[in-house]
Design a protein around this motif. Structure first.
Motif, PDB file in Angstrom:
ATOM      1  N   ASN A  78     -14.868   6.873   5.248  1.00 22.86           N
ATOM      2  CA  ASN A  78     -15.189   8.341   5.571  1.00 22.86           C
ATOM      3  C   ASN A  78     -14.051   9.275   4.712  1.00 22.86           C
ATOM      4  OD1 ASN A  78     -13.083   9.022   7.129  1.00 22.86           O
ATOM      5  ND2 ASN A  78     -14.351   7.991   8.588  1.00 22.86           N
ATOM      6  N   ASP A  79     -14.295  10.445   4.677  1.00 22.96           N
ATOM      7  CA  ASP A  79     -13.434  11.318   4.157  1.00 22.96           C
ATOM      8  C   ASP A  79     -12.435  12.228   5.156  1.00 22.96           C
ATOM      9  OD1 ASP A  79     -14.031  10.911   1.512  1.00 22.96           O
ATOM     10  OD2 ASP A  79     -16.079  12.415   1.580  1.00 22.96           O
ATOM     11  N   ASN A 118     -16.740  10.700  -0.404  1.00 22.59           N
ATOM     12  CA  ASN A 118     -16.214  11.225  -1.808  1.00 22.59           C
ATOM     13  C   ASN A 118     -15.162  10.040  -1.867  1.00 22.59           C
ATOM     14  OD1 ASN A 118     -17.522  13.463  -2.961  1.00 22.59           O
ATOM     15  ND2 ASN A 118     -16.903  14.589  -0.973  1.00 22.59           N
ATOM     16  N   LEU A 119     -14.418   9.656  -1.093  1.00 25.09           N
ATOM     17  CA  LEU A 119     -13.486   8.735  -1.387  1.00 25.09           C
ATOM     18  C   LEU A 119     -13.778   7.462  -1.914  1.00 25.09           C
ATOM     19  CD1 LEU A 119     -10.261   7.764  -0.959  1.00 25.09           C
ATOM     20  CD2 LEU A 119     -10.867   7.537   1.287  1.00 25.09           C
ATOM     21  N   ASN A 120     -14.947   6.998  -1.633  1.00 26.43           N
ATOM     22  CA  ASN A 120     -15.570   5.966  -2.330  1.00 26.43           C
ATOM     23  C   ASN A 120     -15.413   5.816  -3.810  1.00 26.43           C
ATOM     24  OD1 ASN A 120     -16.420   4.383  -0.045  1.00 26.43           O
ATOM     25  ND2 ASN A 120     -18.506   5.590   0.006  1.00 26.43           N
ATOM     26  N   THR A 166     -15.291  11.360  -8.452  1.00 26.30           N
ATOM     27  CA  THR A 166     -16.468  11.761  -7.559  1.00 26.30           C
ATOM     28  C   THR A 166     -17.236  13.116  -7.924  1.00 26.30           C
ATOM     29  OG1 THR A 166     -16.774  11.571  -5.098  1.00 26.30           O
ATOM     30  CG2 THR A 166     -15.053  13.065  -6.000  1.00 26.30           C
ATOM     31  N   GLY A 167     -16.726  13.821  -8.581  1.00 27.20           N
ATOM     32  CA  GLY A 167     -16.980  15.149  -8.870  1.00 27.20           C
ATOM     33  C   GLY A 167     -16.801  16.135 -10.120  1.00 27.20           C
ATOM     34  N   TYR A 200      -9.708  12.983   0.357  1.00 25.47           N
ATOM     35  CA  TYR A 200     -10.029  12.029  -0.800  1.00 25.47           C
ATOM     36  C   TYR A 200      -9.203  12.196  -2.170  1.00 25.47           C
ATOM     37  CZ  TYR A 200     -13.753  15.727  -1.776  1.00 25.47           C
ATOM     38  OH  TYR A 200     -14.077  16.926  -1.926  1.00 25.47           O
ATOM     39  N   PHE A 201      -8.420  13.148  -1.765  1.00 25.12           N
ATOM     40  CA  PHE A 201      -7.742  13.508  -3.430  1.00 25.12           C
ATOM     41  C   PHE A 201      -6.452  12.634  -3.746  1.00 25.12           C
ATOM     42  CE2 PHE A 201      -9.535  17.624  -1.896  1.00 25.12           C
ATOM     43  CZ  PHE A 201     -10.312  17.981  -2.931  1.00 25.12           C
ATOM     44  N   GLU A 202      -6.287  11.747  -2.814  1.00 24.75           N
ATOM     45  CA  GLU A 202      -5.270  10.649  -3.008  1.00 24.75           C
ATOM     46  C   GLU A 202      -5.729   9.396  -2.370  1.00 24.75           C
ATOM     47  OE1 GLU A 202      -1.555  11.791  -1.287  1.00 24.75           O
ATOM     48  OE2 GLU A 202      -1.169  13.718  -2.957  1.00 24.75           O
TER      49      GLU A 202
END
Length: 376
Positions: free
Chosen positions: A133-134, A169-171, A257-258, A138-140
């Motif tokens: 999960n986030d 998003n971490l995925n 992720t985006g 998830y930026f690092e």
């Protein structure tokens, strides 16, 4: 006779100016209802772009009109499908397998502490069934690395990997790091070389490699004062971070992720490739079998495959495949029917947010309008 047929076919690949204007007026009416800053839309029928247009503004500050061809957007989570497409190319080459252990691929232990013996696979990452999960952000990648974060366990849910779906998003930031580790090529450059350039598309994940005069400004809506707020962070170049980038470690600076930036028209051209199971004209990005696998749901509840989602709810009675995106006030949608060869792209750079059947209501209304007027 052959010239006549070719001429007739050519006239069928675009809509009449009168109909195009009627559609534009109808899109404007829907956009006005949701106070949209701007909306770009593209319609594909029989593998051809038959209509493309935009209403509203690229910038509220300068009052520059939104241009469907010129302006590029950070398209948010539709970006995930580019990351997955690149990794599936490596699966085809047998460099990796969807069943490979992410611990081996990422370079540090990826294990749900409640299920330490259950490996978390690449397939689980790409289908959001990893149980990750986030919660830690998830930026690092350090947030889930046991040697870097004492609270790494928070990045896992209580259920067994592979058994349930949760969007994460971490995925996909990990998936981007895996791509770099396998190819030894910077993430944004690999996507450009293997997907964008072969398809003749302008875009990318690195701000400094793009023409910043083409960026459509993004705006979040503040309900309290009924105003749109500019979100400059959407196009933060992170130039210094990129100079010091470590392959396979600091990959989230590109946001696999985006973080794709692309126009609605070029996104539609990319969509045509997926609609044709990995091919666009003579360009082959994926094998048919691999492409179909991406589009086949793994999670029955969500209809999610490998960075592409199946849905019957967006247009009643129509089975569609695609993805949505939302970030910094932008809302994007790319959906297609691979059997009947039509698809629709809608992107707004700011609107009043409401949902209908899990989709952004304004985009859903516009997609249904475009389907009923131009496809059906």
């Amino acid at each position: 006779m052959k010239k006549l047929l070719m001429s007739l076919f050519a006239t069928l690949t675009t809509v009449s100016p009168l109909l195009a204007q009627q559609v534009k007026d109808d899109v404007q009416s829907i956009a006005d209802k949701y106070k949209a800053v701007g909306v770009a839309y593209v319609v594909v029928k029989n593998n051809k772009i038959i209509e493309k247009n935009a209403i509203g503004y690229s910038s509220l500050e300068t009052q520059e009109k939104l241009d469907v061809d010129k302006h590029i957007f950070r398209i948010a989570s539709i970006s995930k499908s580019f990351t997955a497409t690149a990794l599936m190319q490596l699966v085809e080459k047998k460099i990796i397998s969807l069943e490979d252990d992410c611990s081996d691929l990422v370079g540090f232990p990826i294990r749900n502490p409640k299920f330490p013996d259950k490996k978390i696979t690449l397939k689980m990452l790409l289908s959001h069934t990893s149980s990750i999960n986030d919660a830690n952000g998830y930026f690092e990648l350090d947030v889930i690395n046991p040697s870097k974060n004492p609270n790494w366990q928070k990045s896992y849910n209580d259920y067994e990997p592979g058994t349930k779906y949760q969007y994460c998003n971490l995925n996909f930031n990990m998936a981007g790091a895996i791509l770099e580790r396998l190819t030894n090529v910077r993430f944004d450059q690999y996507i450009r070389q293997q997907i964008l350039d072969p398809l003749g598309l302008y875009g990318g994940y690195c701000i400094d490699s793009l023409d910043n005069t083409r960026f459509a400004s993004l705006y979040s809506y503040n309900q309290k004062n009924d105003q749109f707020v500019l979100e400059p962070a959407a196009y933060n170049p992170r130039s210094e971070d990129i100079k010091n980038h470590k392959l396979g470690e600091t990959t989230p600076i590109f946001s696999p992720t985006g973080g794709m930036k692309i126009s609605a028209v070029d996104l539609a051209k990319y969509m045509i490739m997926h609609m044709n199971y990995g091919k666009s004209g003579k360009v082959k990005v994926l094998n048919k079998k691999t492409s179909k696998l991406m589009q086949t749901k793994i999670s029955d509840d969500e209809g999610y495959g490998l960075a592409l989602q199946e849905t019957d709810k967006l247009i009643p009675g129509q089975h569609l495949v695609g993805h949505t995106g939302s970030a910094y006030g932008l809302y994007s949608a790319m959906f297609f029917n691979p059997k009947t060869k039509y698809g629709i792209v809608v992107i707004t750079n700011g609107c009043v947010l409401k949902y209908k059947d899990g989709f952004v209501a304004m985009n859903a209304e516009i997609i249904n309008l475009l389907y009923n007027k131009l496809i059906k």
